[in-house]
Design a protein around this motif. Structure first.
Motif, PDB file in Angstrom:
ATOM      1  N   GLU A 349     -63.812 -67.972 -14.533  1.00 57.42           N
ATOM      2  CA  GLU A 349     -63.258 -68.720 -15.595  1.00 57.42           C
ATOM      3  C   GLU A 349     -61.938 -69.359 -15.465  1.00 57.42           C
ATOM      4  O   GLU A 349     -61.030 -69.386 -16.340  1.00 57.42           O
ATOM      5  CB  GLU A 349     -63.500 -68.042 -16.892  1.00 57.42           C
ATOM      6  CG  GLU A 349     -64.798 -67.556 -17.260  1.00 57.42           C
ATOM      7  CD  GLU A 349     -64.952 -66.887 -18.398  1.00 57.42           C
ATOM      8  OE1 GLU A 349     -65.484 -67.178 -19.254  1.00 57.42           O
ATOM      9  OE2 GLU A 349     -64.233 -65.683 -18.442  1.00 57.42           O
ATOM     10  N   PRO A 351     -60.534 -72.344 -15.995  1.00 54.71           N
ATOM     11  CA  PRO A 351     -59.852 -73.111 -17.245  1.00 54.71           C
ATOM     12  C   PRO A 351     -59.486 -72.154 -18.177  1.00 54.71           C
ATOM     13  O   PRO A 351     -58.488 -72.545 -18.944  1.00 54.71           O
ATOM     14  CB  PRO A 351     -60.983 -73.925 -17.682  1.00 54.71           C
ATOM     15  CG  PRO A 351     -61.983 -74.201 -16.736  1.00 54.71           C
ATOM     16  CD  PRO A 351     -61.782 -72.771 -15.807  1.00 54.71           C
ATOM     17  N   GLU A 352     -59.663 -70.890 -18.191  1.00 52.70           N
ATOM     18  CA  GLU A 352     -59.253 -69.743 -18.937  1.00 52.70           C
ATOM     19  C   GLU A 352     -57.937 -68.882 -18.479  1.00 52.70           C
ATOM     20  O   GLU A 352     -58.082 -67.764 -18.894  1.00 52.70           O
ATOM     21  CB  GLU A 352     -60.575 -68.973 -19.672  1.00 52.70           C
ATOM     22  CG  GLU A 352     -61.367 -70.061 -20.317  1.00 52.70           C
ATOM     23  CD  GLU A 352     -62.584 -69.417 -21.095  1.00 52.70           C
ATOM     24  OE1 GLU A 352     -62.734 -68.316 -21.156  1.00 52.70           O
ATOM     25  OE2 GLU A 352     -63.298 -70.025 -21.415  1.00 52.70           O
ATOM     26  N   ASN A 381     -57.668 -78.761 -12.549  1.00 52.90           N
ATOM     27  CA  ASN A 381     -57.110 -79.219 -13.840  1.00 52.90           C
ATOM     28  C   ASN A 381     -56.962 -80.846 -13.641  1.00 52.90           C
ATOM     29  O   ASN A 381     -57.197 -81.865 -14.491  1.00 52.90           O
ATOM     30  CB  ASN A 381     -55.619 -78.757 -14.004  1.00 52.90           C
ATOM     31  CG  ASN A 381     -55.369 -79.177 -15.679  1.00 52.90           C
ATOM     32  OD1 ASN A 381     -56.173 -79.361 -16.529  1.00 52.90           O
ATOM     33  ND2 ASN A 381     -54.150 -78.977 -15.862  1.00 52.90           N
ATOM     34  N   PHE A 391     -57.612 -78.990 -18.965  1.00 50.83           N
ATOM     35  CA  PHE A 391     -57.748 -77.504 -19.424  1.00 50.83           C
ATOM     36  C   PHE A 391     -57.419 -77.398 -20.900  1.00 50.83           C
ATOM     37  O   PHE A 391     -58.226 -76.461 -21.357  1.00 50.83           O
ATOM     38  CB  PHE A 391     -56.927 -76.702 -18.455  1.00 50.83           C
ATOM     39  CG  PHE A 391     -57.264 -76.210 -17.192  1.00 50.83           C
ATOM     40  CD1 PHE A 391     -58.554 -76.614 -16.819  1.00 50.83           C
ATOM     41  CD2 PHE A 391     -56.538 -75.505 -16.451  1.00 50.83           C
ATOM     42  CE1 PHE A 391     -58.959 -76.462 -15.532  1.00 50.83           C
ATOM     43  CE2 PHE A 391     -56.917 -75.457 -15.002  1.00 50.83           C
ATOM     44  CZ  PHE A 391     -58.385 -75.719 -14.461  1.00 50.83           C
ATOM     45  N   ASN A 394     -60.356 -76.719 -23.641  1.00 46.27           N
ATOM     46  CA  ASN A 394     -61.553 -75.953 -23.159  1.00 46.27           C
ATOM     47  C   ASN A 394     -61.710 -75.147 -24.508  1.00 46.27           C
ATOM     48  O   ASN A 394     -62.912 -74.786 -24.593  1.00 46.27           O
ATOM     49  CB  ASN A 394     -60.842 -74.958 -22.325  1.00 46.27           C
ATOM     50  CG  ASN A 394     -61.709 -73.470 -22.050  1.00 46.27           C
ATOM     51  OD1 ASN A 394     -61.573 -72.870 -22.739  1.00 46.27           O
ATOM     52  ND2 ASN A 394     -62.741 -73.651 -21.307  1.00 46.27           N
ATOM     53  N   ASP A 407     -55.606 -73.713 -25.748  1.00 51.35           N
ATOM     54  CA  ASP A 407     -56.196 -72.863 -24.424  1.00 51.35           C
ATOM     55  C   ASP A 407     -55.312 -71.948 -23.862  1.00 51.35           C
ATOM     56  O   ASP A 407     -55.856 -71.038 -23.182  1.00 51.35           O
ATOM     57  CB  ASP A 407     -56.413 -73.927 -23.586  1.00 51.35           C
ATOM     58  CG  ASP A 407     -57.273 -73.413 -22.171  1.00 51.35           C
ATOM     59  OD1 ASP A 407     -58.146 -72.850 -22.262  1.00 51.35           O
ATOM     60  OD2 ASP A 407     -56.573 -73.510 -20.794  1.00 51.35           O
ATOM     61  N   SER A 411     -56.409 -68.170 -23.001  1.00 52.19           N
ATOM     62  CA  SER A 411     -56.422 -67.807 -21.721  1.00 52.19           C
ATOM     63  C   SER A 411     -55.478 -66.609 -21.518  1.00 52.19           C
ATOM     64  O   SER A 411     -55.887 -65.715 -20.783  1.00 52.19           O
ATOM     65  CB  SER A 411     -55.925 -69.062 -20.888  1.00 52.19           C
ATOM     66  OG  SER A 411     -56.468 -70.180 -20.692  1.00 52.19           O
ATOM     67  N   GLY A 445     -65.336 -72.086 -17.151  1.00 46.59           N
ATOM     68  CA  GLY A 445     -65.086 -71.509 -18.478  1.00 46.59           C
ATOM     69  C   GLY A 445     -66.459 -71.546 -19.239  1.00 46.59           C
ATOM     70  O   GLY A 445     -66.674 -70.403 -19.897  1.00 46.59           O
ATOM     71  N   ASN A 446     -67.336 -72.366 -18.936  1.00 40.77           N
ATOM     72  CA  ASN A 446     -68.838 -72.039 -19.427  1.00 40.77           C
ATOM     73  C   ASN A 446     -69.486 -70.675 -19.144  1.00 40.77           C
ATOM     74  O   ASN A 446     -69.665 -70.520 -17.829  1.00 40.77           O
ATOM     75  CB  ASN A 446     -69.757 -73.364 -18.807  1.00 40.77           C
ATOM     76  CG  ASN A 446     -70.886 -73.347 -19.211  1.00 40.77           C
ATOM     77  OD1 ASN A 446     -71.879 -72.811 -18.929  1.00 40.77           O
ATOM     78  ND2 ASN A 446     -71.354 -74.327 -19.974  1.00 40.77           N
ATOM     79  N   LEU A 550     -65.778 -77.450 -18.307  1.00 44.13           N
ATOM     80  CA  LEU A 550     -64.789 -76.463 -18.574  1.00 44.13           C
ATOM     81  C   LEU A 550     -65.197 -75.203 -19.136  1.00 44.13           C
ATOM     82  O   LEU A 550     -64.711 -74.219 -19.354  1.00 44.13           O
ATOM     83  CB  LEU A 550     -63.893 -77.239 -19.683  1.00 44.13           C
ATOM     84  CG  LEU A 550     -63.104 -78.519 -19.397  1.00 44.13           C
ATOM     85  CD1 LEU A 550     -62.214 -78.878 -20.287  1.00 44.13           C
ATOM     86  CD2 LEU A 550     -62.090 -77.997 -18.061  1.00 44.13           C
TER      87      LEU A 550
END
Length: 550
Positions: A349, A351-352, A381, A391, A394, A407, A411, A445-446, A550
């Motif tokens: 993940e 983006p996280e 990104n 990001f 997200n 985010d 994160s 991140g999905n 994302l």
């Protein structure tokens, strides 16, 4: 019970551990402040006045910037804060001194798993049926319908009749060769009454919307992902359907399998519709090959395996403001204990992980790995920004509603799933875990796309934390769902396996909860306990089309 928490000594925000009324004095000593308004549980409070343009810190790192003057005791919202992170660079990689946890209580612990010739151990024993292209989804569904009805008599479709008669022939003692030559006669037939395959956890059917119409790189990536599932230690064998003219060719999939395991030796059957002719001929053959493959797979039995043979995927979804202080750090403790015991862990993940780049790059065992991690983060990104996102977009509405307003806040809490051990490898999707220790894997991140990718990389169990609740599962790897708060656990017990809300309530420590989790992992890995996702047949499978997700 405390009413607020200051996570790190350098933080200038507090976390509300319960619903707080306006005017209440919360915290103690230097961490005390009078609330200017009501604050819902999980949300953040300005510990001191934060002028416009000043940075907000939580978990000891920058998680936002004030867009207006924020008085002490004020609620932190999307209206007065926006996403911001600190700068980062490649420095200090490979110089990390890690204080390993005491794992003496886990020394010598084993689980009952399926040993594969490549040295890996499965926590389950599945046969999988999958298409190389979306055009074959219907045919996969036809096979699914036939097998799903194998021990639940009913229906009169040709393929169901075919499979039931094949099973009857098997019960009468016919050889595998005779079964492979079998043709369905006209007339009646009998349904089998009981399961014939006690050592098989099931047949799973993985449909998708890819394989053609995209770029050649899309096809190669899809084949890499499917190769990860075919060669997975939880998979005994596979049936693959191909149309014939698509981008994702059988040869491409075979190359991806060979790249992962040149000596791959499990049953693997390919059927190409355009080459075989009629649909009936192809599906009849697929049923015969799959059924006889199950007979072979059923010969395998669980045997003791050391805890080092576990590869845990660390995932979160439907996160809330408690995830980063209960479920995620408890999972991080599990990660550290497994790594110290010789096992493997996957943190994904990307983006996280925005905002914790410096910490993670510093934990890489070499500068080359650190540079690769930062390059993957930057490129990802930039692709998101190129289509008007980034990001910072997200967090979902549910995340924001429950206290994750930037985010970077999300994160900083999400990254705690990875524990504190060194990063031994950095993988790009859909690469395979090859080293014991903590591995970083580039995924969205999905929830489902990331879980799908972690399993393809080799995770034989996934620890999935949630604060809001999600039914996410996986076709071949058990997904253990962990709630960040007890209210969720009580409300959605049908999808949650473990509650970590006792940490928020001060009833258990992170270590105590992590030990409870690891015991649960061993029970699931041995087949002694089914996760809620398994019980519900929650078989989510979504390949990541390598664009912006994302």
């Amino acid at each position: 019970m405390r009413n607020v928490l200051r996570v790190h000594a350098s933080d200038n925000v507090l976390v509300a551990l319960s619903d707080l009324e306006a005017g209440a004095m919360v915290g103690t000593g230097e961490d005390s402040v009078e609330l200017r308004g009501a604050v819902p549980a999980k949300h953040k409070i300005a510990l001191s006045a934060i002028p416009r343009g000043e940075l907000l810190y939580m978990y000891g790192i920058c998680v936002g910037v004030a867009t207006e003057d924020i008085p002490a005791g004020s609620l932190i919202t999307t209206g007065n804060v926006r996403h911001a992170t600190g700068s980062y660079s490649v420095n200090g990689a490979g110089n990390m001194a890690w204080e390993q946890p005491d794992v003496s209580k886990w020394r010598g612990r084993t689980f009952m798993g399926y040993h594969r010739a490549d040295g890996r151990v499965g926590t389950a024993n599945y046969w999988i049926v999958l298409p190389l292209v979306f055009c074959e989804n219907r045919n996969v569904d036809a096979i699914r319908d036939a097998f799903n009805d194998l021990f639940n008599p009913g229906g009169g479709l040709y393929y169901k009749r075919f499979l039931h008669e094949l099973s009857r022939q098997h019960q009468q003692g016919k050889s595998m060769e005779e079964l492979l030559r079998y043709e369905l006669p006209e007339g009646g037939y009998e349904y089998p009454e009981s399961s014939l395959f006690p050592n098989i956890d099931g047949i799973k059917f993985l449909t998708h919307a890819m394989g053609c119409g995209g770029t050649r790189d899309d096809a190669r990536t899809l084949c890499g992902l499917l190769a990860g599932y075919i060669t997975h230690p939880n998979v005994a064998g596979a049936t693959v359907l191909s149309l014939g003219c698509q981008n994702a060719q059988i040869a491409l999939l075979k190359n991806e399998i060979a790249a992962r395991f040149p000596e791959y030796d499990r049953p693997l059957h390919f059927l190409e519709q355009q080459q075989m002719g009629s649909e009936k001929k192809m599906l009849s053959e697929a049923l015969k090959l799959t059924y006889t493959g199950l007979i072979k797979a059923n010969e395998q039995v669980r045997q003791p395996a050391p805890i080092s043979k576990l590869c845990l995927g660390m995932e979160c979804g439907g996160s809330d403001g408690f995830s980063g202080i209960s479920a995620n750090p408890a999972v991080g403790k599990v990660a550290d204990k497994l790594v110290a015991s010789g096992g493997s862990v996957i943190l994904s993940e990307f983006p996280e992980l925005c905002g914790v780049e410096q910490e993670l790059s510093d934990r890489c065992v070499s500068r080359e790995l650190a540079a690769r991690f930062l390059e993957l983060m930057q490129n990802y990104n930039q692709r998101a920004k190129a289509v008007g996102s980034g990001f910072d977009a997200n967090p979902s509405p549910g995340n924001i509603r429950d206290g994750l307003v930037t985010d970077a806040i999300k994160s900083a809490g999400a990254a705690r799933k990875g524990g504190s051990s060194p990063v031994v490898d950095v993988l790009d999707y859909p690469e395979l875990v090859r080293k014991p220790g903590l591995n970083l894997l580039c995924t969205p991140g999905n929830d489902v796309e990331s879980t799908t990718a972690e399993v393809a990389a080799g995770a034989n169990i996934v620890l999935f934390t949630t604060g809001l609740g999600t039914p996410t599962g996986n076709p071949i790897a058990p997904v253990i769902k962990i709630s960040s708060n007890t209210s969720l656990f009580r409300r959605m017990r049908d999808i949650i396996d473990i509650d970590s809300g006792s940490i928020i309530e001060g009833k258990e420590s992170l270590d105590e909860v992590s030990d409870r989790m690891l015991e649960y992992v061993l029970e699931v890995a041995s087949g002694n306990r089914k996760t809620k996702a398994q019980q519900l047949s929650q078989d989510d499978f979504i390949p990541w089309k390598r664009g912006v997700s994302l």
